[in-house]
Design an enzyme around this catalytic site. Sequence first.
Site, short mmCIF file in Angstrom:
data_model
loop_
_atom_site.label_atom_id
_atom_site.label_comp_id
_atom_site.label_asym_id
_atom_site.label_seq_id
_atom_site.Cartn_x
_atom_site.Cartn_y
_atom_site.Cartn_z
N HIS A 18 -8.18 2.15 5.60
CA HIS A 18 -9.47 2.36 6.24
C HIS A 18 -10.10 0.99 6.53
O HIS A 18 -9.47 -0.05 6.34
CB HIS A 18 -10.36 3.23 5.35
N THR A 43 0.84 -1.20 0.00
CA THR A 43 0.00 0.00 0.00
C THR A 43 0.87 1.25 0.00
O THR A 43 2.00 1.24 0.52
CB THR A 43 -0.96 0.03 1.21
N ARG A 44 0.33 2.30 -0.58
CA ARG A 44 0.96 3.62 -0.51
C ARG A 44 -0.04 4.65 0.00
O ARG A 44 0.20 5.85 -0.07
CB ARG A 44 1.48 4.06 -1.89
N HIS A 62 -9.98 -1.77 3.85
CA HIS A 62 -8.67 -2.40 3.66
C HIS A 62 -8.41 -3.45 4.74
O HIS A 62 -7.85 -4.52 4.46
CB HIS A 62 -7.57 -1.33 3.72
N ARG A 82 -6.92 -4.33 -7.81
CA ARG A 82 -7.42 -3.85 -9.11
C ARG A 82 -6.59 -2.63 -9.49
O ARG A 82 -6.40 -1.71 -8.72
CB ARG A 82 -8.89 -3.49 -8.97
#
Length: 559
Positions: free
Chosen positions: A187, A182-183, A190, A276
């Site tokens: 929340h 992740t970057r 996730h 995605r």
Amino acid sequence: MLDPKAAAEAKQAAVAYLDWDLTERQLCDFELLANGGFSPLTGFLGKADYDRVVAEMRLANGALWPMPITLDVTEAFAEQLETGTRVALRDPEGVILGIITVADIWRPDRLIEAQQVFGTTDLAHPGVAYLMEQSHPVYVGGQIEALALPMHYDFGHLRLTPAELRARFKRAGWRRVVAFQTRNPMHRAHVELTFLAARQTEANLLIHPVVGMTKPGDVDHYSRVRCYEHVLKKYPEQTTALSLLPLAMRMGGPREALWHALIRKNYGCTHLIVGRDHAGPGKDSQGEDFYDPYAAQEMVAEYADEAGIEMVPFRMMVYVQERAGYAPIDEVNEATETVMNISGTEFRRRMREGLDIPDWFGYPEVVAELRRTYPPRAKQGITLFFTGLSGSGKSTIANAVMAKLMERGGRAVTLLDGDIVRKHLSSELGFSKADRDLNIRRIGFVAAEISRNGGVAICAPIAPYASTRRDVRAMVEAVHGGFVEIHVATPIEECERRDRKGLYAKARAGLIKGFTGIDDPYEVPEQPELTLDTLQATPEELAQQVILKLENLGFINLR
């Protein structure tokens, strides 16, 4: 990494070598070369490796590797090199981190690299923009001797090398580990998708965010890591780990996803969640996606056996009102159940305007952290960047806007006029393209610092080049300041008519070389926040247009 005694001897010898100060991207790449994150690479790619990686995603020996890891240098520096030259690689403070023994020196075709690696030459792609506008024109390849890793003073307990993380997994008995790349802040959705991925793979979870270079405009890693530390408490103890990855992302879509998989394999992971449009940069210049949304998943799945890591497809999680919880969207009956969602755009709008974020979407602790970093626009620092030809009226309008903002109060206001900056900040610079670019970047640096601290920076240089203006915008947005580009669109004929110093006449007579609008181009802004027509309005009226635009954008409240 050399042992301490050998490293000390190598550093002493390196005093006699040529020095190269690593750029921000090169510093990230060096760290992952040195700590094994880029295994099997042991140095910056030579030409044979580079050519095959660009064309086929393989090193010269056939090993799978999708992303070129290159040391780009200036032409002037390259002229001092030859095969066998040893160069000391230093961090921005001058500390020697390693030594490269030069094996290859060549000038790449960066357009071909962009097309092959990123599938486009569109400068709206941040990887392409960096390659074409920020990287140096000559590549140097060769093995490195790592003497030290870059020093990080932040979150030291979370910066584990591949060997350290593998050892931690072994001590904990974690034989199956699924990594979450992740970057962005995490929340509730996730967290739910990572719960689901860990259950499905019967694996422990590694939250492994990128804290090197990401996409311009992303949340800074300090704020994100504080958010991750809050989120980590939502997982059952002993099931989940958090570690930071010092990677410089290229936003390369499918190739980047495969690259991420190989890196996570080096860190001891057995699975990688691939989302995605994983590592996609968004829309191109025509408003279309750069990559097919499922191309990254397909590429990682295709090479999974060779890469030695399994792909776990990201499943979109949505909040279902009747269940009072999250579920995969493909398991929801939308005819009988109510799906609730807040898009990223809507989330940013609510943050920008100080509106409520529902608890079902984001954890209150995470939202509070982000509000500290991203106050509502009315409380943010701003850079007003006026650009236009010499004599267009930039300074006059900028002064009028400054007076109106100072009259209102509430923020410190600083004017960075082109002539004033030339006198006090850039007096040693000439008017070559390089010097003009450096002058604008200096203005951008000062404006970013003013914006970082909640003030208003009003800049009024000519700033003829679009790429330099983009760099200034990136500097300001990187510190969470607002950036408003204002094109003072006065025709050159009118600028010449107004010219009290006779500069245009001298330029047309050949007495001044490289004069913007005469023998050097002015690149008209394509999408400024505001365009001002000085032929149809007075400076007072135009200043009022700027004030109204600031209200429209939410930076000031007039009512």
